[in-house]
Design a protein around this motif. Structure first.
Motif, PDB file in Angstrom:
ATOM      1  N   PRO A 245      35.265  36.039  45.693  1.00 38.16           N
ATOM      2  CA  PRO A 245      36.258  37.116  45.802  1.00 38.16           C
ATOM      3  C   PRO A 245      36.816  37.282  47.208  1.00 38.16           C
ATOM      4  N   GLU A 246      35.972  37.108  48.228  1.00 36.34           N
ATOM      5  CA  GLU A 246      36.446  37.293  49.599  1.00 36.34           C
ATOM      6  C   GLU A 246      37.497  36.250  49.958  1.00 36.34           C
ATOM      7  N   ASP A 247      37.332  35.039  49.478  1.00 38.98           N
ATOM      8  CA  ASP A 247      38.298  33.974  49.744  1.00 38.98           C
ATOM      9  C   ASP A 247      39.459  33.991  48.762  1.00 38.98           C
ATOM     10  N   GLY A 248      39.329  34.736  47.671  1.00 39.97           N
ATOM     11  CA  GLY A 248      40.374  34.734  46.654  1.00 39.97           C
ATOM     12  C   GLY A 248      40.514  33.403  45.956  1.00 39.97           C
ATOM     13  N   ARG A 249      39.363  32.700  45.727  1.00 38.24           N
ATOM     14  CA  ARG A 249      39.399  31.370  45.135  1.00 38.24           C
ATOM     15  C   ARG A 249      38.287  31.207  44.099  1.00 38.24           C
ATOM     16  N   VAL A 250      38.566  30.360  43.123  1.00 40.37           N
ATOM     17  CA  VAL A 250      37.557  29.892  42.187  1.00 40.37           C
ATOM     18  C   VAL A 250      37.555  28.369  42.252  1.00 40.37           C
ATOM     19  N   ARG A 251      36.412  27.785  42.542  1.00 39.75           N
ATOM     20  CA  ARG A 251      36.252  26.334  42.462  1.00 39.75           C
ATOM     21  C   ARG A 251      35.596  26.024  41.122  1.00 39.75           C
ATOM     22  N   TYR A 252      36.155  25.069  40.396  1.00 41.11           N
ATOM     23  CA  TYR A 252      35.747  24.869  39.003  1.00 41.11           C
ATOM     24  C   TYR A 252      35.690  23.386  38.685  1.00 41.11           C
ATOM     25  N   ALA A 253      34.634  23.010  37.970  1.00 41.33           N
ATOM     26  CA  ALA A 253      34.513  21.648  37.445  1.00 41.33           C
ATOM     27  C   ALA A 253      33.964  21.747  36.033  1.00 41.33           C
ATOM     28  N   GLY A 254      34.640  21.113  35.090  1.00 47.14           N
ATOM     29  CA  GLY A 254      34.206  21.182  33.706  1.00 47.14           C
ATOM     30  C   GLY A 254      34.396  19.860  33.000  1.00 47.14           C
ATOM     31  N   VAL A 255      33.514  19.591  32.040  1.00 49.05           N
ATOM     32  CA  VAL A 255      33.645  18.407  31.212  1.00 49.05           C
ATOM     33  C   VAL A 255      33.352  18.810  29.769  1.00 49.05           C
ATOM     34  N   GLY A 256      34.191  18.370  28.861  1.00 48.53           N
ATOM     35  CA  GLY A 256      34.017  18.716  27.457  1.00 48.53           C
ATOM     36  C   GLY A 256      34.708  20.015  27.095  1.00 48.53           C
ATOM     37  N   ASN A 257      34.372  20.526  25.913  1.00 47.91           N
ATOM     38  CA  ASN A 257      35.122  21.646  25.363  1.00 47.91           C
ATOM     39  C   ASN A 257      34.487  23.006  25.648  1.00 47.91           C
ATOM     40  N   VAL A 258      34.055  23.213  26.890  1.00 45.24           N
ATOM     41  CA  VAL A 258      33.732  24.545  27.388  1.00 45.24           C
ATOM     42  C   VAL A 258      34.970  25.091  28.076  1.00 45.24           C
ATOM     43  N   SER A 259      35.328  26.333  27.776  1.00 40.54           N
ATOM     44  CA  SER A 259      36.553  26.922  28.309  1.00 40.54           C
ATOM     45  C   SER A 259      36.258  27.779  29.531  1.00 40.54           C
ATOM     46  N   ASP A 290      43.555  30.176  42.407  1.00 40.97           N
ATOM     47  CA  ASP A 290      43.664  31.488  43.025  1.00 40.97           C
ATOM     48  C   ASP A 290      42.934  32.523  42.170  1.00 40.97           C
ATOM     49  N   LEU A 291      42.269  33.458  42.833  1.00 42.47           N
ATOM     50  CA  LEU A 291      41.549  34.538  42.165  1.00 42.47           C
ATOM     51  C   LEU A 291      42.187  35.862  42.563  1.00 42.47           C
ATOM     52  N   PRO A 292      43.028  36.455  41.705  1.00 38.32           N
ATOM     53  CA  PRO A 292      43.668  37.721  42.049  1.00 38.32           C
ATOM     54  C   PRO A 292      42.631  38.823  42.271  1.00 38.32           C
ATOM     55  N   PRO A 293      42.932  39.812  43.101  1.00 40.01           N
ATOM     56  CA  PRO A 293      41.999  40.917  43.313  1.00 40.01           C
ATOM     57  C   PRO A 293      41.644  41.604  41.997  1.00 40.01           C
ATOM     58  N   GLY A 294      40.358  41.850  41.803  1.00 35.24           N
ATOM     59  CA  GLY A 294      39.919  42.540  40.608  1.00 35.24           C
ATOM     60  C   GLY A 294      39.819  41.683  39.363  1.00 35.24           C
ATOM     61  N   ALA A 295      40.130  40.392  39.455  1.00 35.31           N
ATOM     62  CA  ALA A 295      40.099  39.521  38.281  1.00 35.31           C
ATOM     63  C   ALA A 295      38.658  39.222  37.863  1.00 35.31           C
ATOM     64  N   ALA A 296      38.512  38.784  36.626  1.00 37.51           N
ATOM     65  CA  ALA A 296      37.227  38.319  36.110  1.00 37.51           C
ATOM     66  C   ALA A 296      37.334  36.840  35.776  1.00 37.51           C
ATOM     67  N   VAL A 297      36.216  36.160  35.847  1.00 34.52           N
ATOM     68  CA  VAL A 297      36.133  34.765  35.419  1.00 34.52           C
ATOM     69  C   VAL A 297      35.252  34.710  34.182  1.00 34.52           C
ATOM     70  N   THR A 345      32.614  39.371  37.209  1.00 37.05           N
ATOM     71  CA  THR A 345      33.640  40.334  37.591  1.00 37.05           C
ATOM     72  C   THR A 345      33.716  40.455  39.112  1.00 37.05           C
ATOM     73  N   THR A 346      34.894  40.862  39.569  1.00 38.32           N
ATOM     74  CA  THR A 346      35.110  41.046  41.004  1.00 38.32           C
ATOM     75  C   THR A 346      35.595  42.448  41.339  1.00 38.32           C
ATOM     76  N   ALA A 347      35.949  43.248  40.316  1.00 37.93           N
ATOM     77  CA  ALA A 347      36.443  44.592  40.552  1.00 37.93           C
ATOM     78  C   ALA A 347      35.294  45.541  40.853  1.00 37.93           C
ATOM     79  N   GLU A 348      35.549  46.530  41.730  1.00 33.94           N
ATOM     80  CA  GLU A 348      34.558  47.570  41.982  1.00 33.94           C
ATOM     81  C   GLU A 348      34.517  48.498  40.775  1.00 33.94           C
ATOM     82  N   ARG A 349      33.294  48.818  40.325  1.00 32.83           N
ATOM     83  CA  ARG A 349      33.131  49.690  39.173  1.00 32.83           C
ATOM     84  C   ARG A 349      32.529  51.007  39.635  1.00 32.83           C
ATOM     85  N   GLY A 350      32.994  52.075  38.989  1.00 26.01           N
ATOM     86  CA  GLY A 350      32.482  53.385  39.354  1.00 26.01           C
ATOM     87  C   GLY A 350      31.131  53.691  38.738  1.00 26.01           C
TER      88      GLY A 350
END
Length: 350
Positions: A245-259, A290-297, A345-350
């Protein structure tokens, strides 16, 4: 690594520490009570606290049996490094709660039940959450800290996963592992080829590779090690993500039919997995998003359809990751395969 902020890897519970119950008959709450009692006593719950856990589970199951369509409860032990907690997760397909604030009031009941209300379940639990939409259904969880656990260890994490075996199987062929370390969350989900014990063995081998990983680590490197270790198994589809979240990035590697998805506001962005089978034939390629502020992966197996829409679930964005995972498992899950979903999740929750 600070033990109070990153105690260790969290992985999908073992088959003997996780059980799903269908709650559609008046007799179902008794079975749920017996199930949670067995897990609670294993973790050292006793006396008044054990009674509170039993009461919360019984009331949750009674609410489902009385009010819900296709109600289900998951009872499980969640281990976070050396710490553990007990969880109940309730899912139904309607009718939903029209007045959520009133449902939380102690003594509120519409059908002559115990009348404890959802608010009493929340007060009995150390942590809880609820999401409900009219006509769509309700998801609820309650979490109980293991007796004697260090109270400084947080009960809230920015990630949560769920697995559900195909009907008729005790072991799930899907598994996940996740940890927060150094300002990032490292997440892996594996769908072992097929289902049953051999699929579960492949998925657990991928989990073991993650447990041996010392962050920071590149997803492509981790996936490469998983690919090598799965040679001795039937293999599987695997996705590995590093969410920063601090960098605003997601690094991702996937193989096969996992979404893999980045969910932001009422939209989502898909992440690319390369066709293949980890452990058999696979090309490993890492992408940066890119990982927008408050986004979830969100990572999920093909036991969930890709045809789910964040805009159809108002009020879910920014909520507890376990509510996100439970809602997607309910709405997008198939009864014809093992199912798994992991939310970060990356959003702050109350």
């Amino acid at each position: 690594m600070d033990p109070l902020t990153s105690a260790g890897w969290t992985a999908s519970p073992a088959a003997d520490e996780s059980r799903w119950f269908a709650v559609e008959e008046p007799s179902a709450p008794a079975g749920v009570r017996r199930g949670i009692t067995a897990f609670a006593e294993r973790l050292g719950f006793a006396g008044e606290r054990l009674g509170q856990v039993q009461l919360a589970a019984t009331e949750a199951a009674t609410n489902l049996a009385k009010h819900a369509v296709r109600g289900e409860i998951l009872v499980r032990v969640v281990r976070d490094g050396n710490a553990a907690s007990l969880e109940i997760v309730c899912i139904d397909h309607g009718p939903g709660i029209a007045d959520v604030p009133r449902s939380r009031l102690g003594g509120y009941s519409t059908t002559g039940t115990l009348g404890l209300g959802l608010g009493s379940i929340e007060r009995l639990a150390d942590r809880s959450g609820l999401h409900s939409l009219p006509r769509a259904g309700t998801t609820l969880y309650a979490r109980f800290r293991q007796p004697g656990a260090d109270p400084r260890l947080p009960l809230d994490r920015p990630y949560a996963g769920l697995t559900r075996p195909i009907d008729g199987e005790r072991e799930c062929g899907d598994a996940y592992a996740v940890i927060a370390a150094g300002g990032a969350v490292y997440a892996m989900l594996c769908d072992g080829l097929g289902h049953g014990p051999l699929a579960a063995r492949a998925a657990q081998e991928a989990v073991q590779v993650m447990r041996e990983t010392r962050p920071p680590a590149r997803p492509a490197d981790v996936l490469g090690r998983i690919h090598e270790r799965l040679h001795a198994t039937r293999g599987g589809a695997v996705a590995v993500a590093a969410v920063s979240p601090e960098d605003g990035r997601v690094r991702y590697a996937g193989v096969g039919n996992v979404s893999g998805w980045i969910v932001h506001r009422d939209a989502r962005t898909g992440m690319i997995s390369i066709p293949g089978i980890a452990g058999s034939h696979a090309r490993v390629r890492e992408q940066v998003y890119d990982l927008p502020p408050g986004a979830a992966v969100v990572l999920h197996s093909d036991g969930l359809t890709d045809r789910w829409d964040p805009a159809a679930r108002p009020g879910l964005s920014g909520r507890d990751p376990l509510l996100i995972a439970a809602t997607l498992l309910r709405d997008a899950g198939s009864r014809h395969d093992d199912r798994s979903v992991l939310a970060v999740t990356t959003a702050e929750r109350g």
